[in-house]
Design a protein around this motif. Structure first.
Motif, PDB file in Angstrom:
ATOM      1  N   GLY A   1       0.803  -1.210   0.000  1.00 29.26           N
ATOM      2  CA  GLY A   1       0.000   0.000   0.000  1.00 29.26           C
ATOM      3  C   GLY A   1       0.833   1.255   0.000  1.00 29.26           C
ATOM      4  N   PHE A   2       0.145   2.364  -0.279  1.00 30.44           N
ATOM      5  CA  PHE A   2       0.775   3.678  -0.192  1.00 30.44           C
ATOM      6  C   PHE A   2      -0.246   4.667   0.354  1.00 30.44           C
ATOM      7  CE2 PHE A   2      -1.455   4.374  -4.141  1.00 30.44           C
ATOM      8  CZ  PHE A   2      -1.749   5.720  -4.120  1.00 30.44           C
ATOM      9  N   LYS A   3       0.267   5.774   0.868  1.00 32.29           N
ATOM     10  CA  LYS A   3      -0.585   6.841   1.392  1.00 32.29           C
ATOM     11  C   LYS A   3       0.118   8.167   1.140  1.00 32.29           C
ATOM     12  CE  LYS A   3      -2.079   8.298   5.888  1.00 32.29           C
ATOM     13  NZ  LYS A   3      -2.262   7.866   7.265  1.00 32.29           N
ATOM     14  N   LEU A   4      -0.558   9.103   0.477  1.00 38.80           N
ATOM     15  CA  LEU A   4      -0.023  10.422   0.169  1.00 38.80           C
ATOM     16  C   LEU A   4      -0.872  11.469   0.875  1.00 38.80           C
ATOM     17  CD1 LEU A   4       1.917  12.246  -1.459  1.00 38.80           C
ATOM     18  CD2 LEU A   4       0.225  12.219  -3.291  1.00 38.80           C
ATOM     19  N   ALA A   5      -0.224  12.296   1.697  1.00 35.03           N
ATOM     20  CA  ALA A   5      -0.917  13.359   2.434  1.00 35.03           C
ATOM     21  C   ALA A   5      -0.352  14.709   2.028  1.00 35.03           C
ATOM     22  CB  ALA A   5      -0.757  13.162   3.936  1.00 35.03           C
TER      23      ALA A   5
ATOM     24  N   ILE B   1      -4.827  10.704  -0.168  1.00 36.40           N
ATOM     25  CA  ILE B   1      -5.353   9.535  -0.862  1.00 36.40           C
ATOM     26  C   ILE B   1      -4.402   8.370  -0.608  1.00 36.40           C
ATOM     27  CG2 ILE B   1      -4.157  10.106  -3.017  1.00 36.40           C
ATOM     28  CD1 ILE B   1      -6.665   8.997  -4.481  1.00 36.40           C
ATOM     29  N   GLY B   2      -4.926   7.169  -0.669  1.00 38.34           N
ATOM     30  CA  GLY B   2      -4.086   6.000  -0.476  1.00 38.34           C
ATOM     31  C   GLY B   2      -4.697   4.768  -1.105  1.00 38.34           C
ATOM     32  N   SER B   3      -3.933   3.706  -1.112  1.00 44.21           N
ATOM     33  CA  SER B   3      -4.381   2.434  -1.662  1.00 44.21           C
ATOM     34  C   SER B   3      -3.752   1.306  -0.864  1.00 44.21           C
ATOM     35  CB  SER B   3      -3.969   2.331  -3.133  1.00 44.21           C
ATOM     36  OG  SER B   3      -4.345   1.087  -3.658  1.00 44.21           O
ATOM     37  N   TRP B   4      -4.485   0.187  -0.681  1.00 43.85           N
ATOM     38  CA  TRP B   4      -3.971  -0.960   0.046  1.00 43.85           C
ATOM     39  C   TRP B   4      -4.450  -2.245  -0.626  1.00 43.85           C
ATOM     40  CZ3 TRP B   4      -8.153  -3.741   1.531  1.00 43.85           C
ATOM     41  CH2 TRP B   4      -9.342  -3.056   1.689  1.00 43.85           C
TER      42      TRP B   4
ATOM     43  N   ASN C   1      -8.703  -5.429  -1.345  1.00 48.35           N
ATOM     44  CA  ASN C   1      -7.979  -4.207  -1.666  1.00 48.35           C
ATOM     45  C   ASN C   1      -8.926  -3.031  -1.743  1.00 48.35           C
ATOM     46  OD1 ASN C   1      -9.056  -3.983  -4.383  1.00 48.35           O
ATOM     47  ND2 ASN C   1      -7.774  -5.735  -4.864  1.00 48.35           N
ATOM     48  N   GLY C   2      -8.372  -1.829  -1.831  1.00 50.23           N
ATOM     49  CA  GLY C   2      -9.192  -0.634  -1.944  1.00 50.23           C
ATOM     50  C   GLY C   2      -8.366   0.626  -2.044  1.00 50.23           C
TER      51      GLY C   2
ATOM     52  N   ALA D   1     -12.903   8.788   4.487  1.00 52.53           N
ATOM     53  CA  ALA D   1     -14.181   8.810   3.776  1.00 52.53           C
ATOM     54  C   ALA D   1     -14.389   7.470   3.087  1.00 52.53           C
ATOM     55  CB  ALA D   1     -14.204   9.961   2.788  1.00 52.53           C
ATOM     56  N   VAL D   2     -13.928   7.322   1.901  1.00 56.71           N
ATOM     57  CA  VAL D   2     -14.182   6.137   1.094  1.00 56.71           C
ATOM     58  C   VAL D   2     -13.159   5.043   1.417  1.00 56.71           C
ATOM     59  CG1 VAL D   2     -14.378   5.286  -1.269  1.00 56.71           C
ATOM     60  CG2 VAL D   2     -15.068   7.617  -0.724  1.00 56.71           C
TER      61      VAL D   2
END
Length: 159
Positions: free
Chosen positions: A68-72, A95-98, A106-107, A139-140
């Protein structure tokens, strides 16, 4: 009475904005905290004015169980305490993804974030140390109960 209170608030605000700032135009380094399982983040700060800046943080995780990654991105206001000591507060989001590798779960998620912290910029060497608290509201597809917070230590090279 209302005029006196309003005048006092305006004078306090003026005192905070007239102090000399010493934030660098650029700072690059690490923000070391839990980051909700994503671990440490690569952190970049870009000075926008004498007392405002933008901070971008990228956290990622890659192991046998999860990727995953996460960008703030956080817009920050900076106030001088004394000398190289500053405190700051900001708002932003990300935003991020895992992806869990063992069950194809996943999402992608989005979140809003706040930030409050204290920092010290050394005069002899271009190093900036910081300690901050960052609450997040997801949120999502945000994991858990849509709220998380993180306390992190930052070390950045100023240029």
């Amino acid at each position: 009475m209302k005029r006196i209170i309003l005048s006092a608030i305006m004078l306090i605000g003026l005192a905070f904005t007239t102090q000399a700032q010493d934030i660098s135009k650029n700072a690059l380094g690490l923000r070391l905290g839990d980051n909700n399982g994503f671990g440490g983040e690569v952190s970049y700060q870009r000075g926008l004015s004498d007392n405002n800046r933008l901070e971008l943080d990228l956290g990622w995780r890659n192991n046998d169980n999860v990727d995953g990654f996460k960008l703030a991105g956080i817009y920050q206001w900076v106030w001088n305490i004394d000398g190289g000591f500053n405190w700051y507060a900001g708002v932003g989001g990300g935003i991020g993804s895992w992806s869990y590798n063992n069950n194809n779960d996943n999402g992608t998620f989005v979140f809003a974030a706040g930030d409050i912290g204290i920092e010290y910029g050394f005069k002899e060497v271009p190093i900036l140390l910081s300690l901050d608290f960052r609450p997040e509201i997801g949120a999502v597809n945000y994991y858990g109960d849509n709220y998380s917070s993180d306390i992190a230590l930052g070390i950045r090279y100023q240029f």
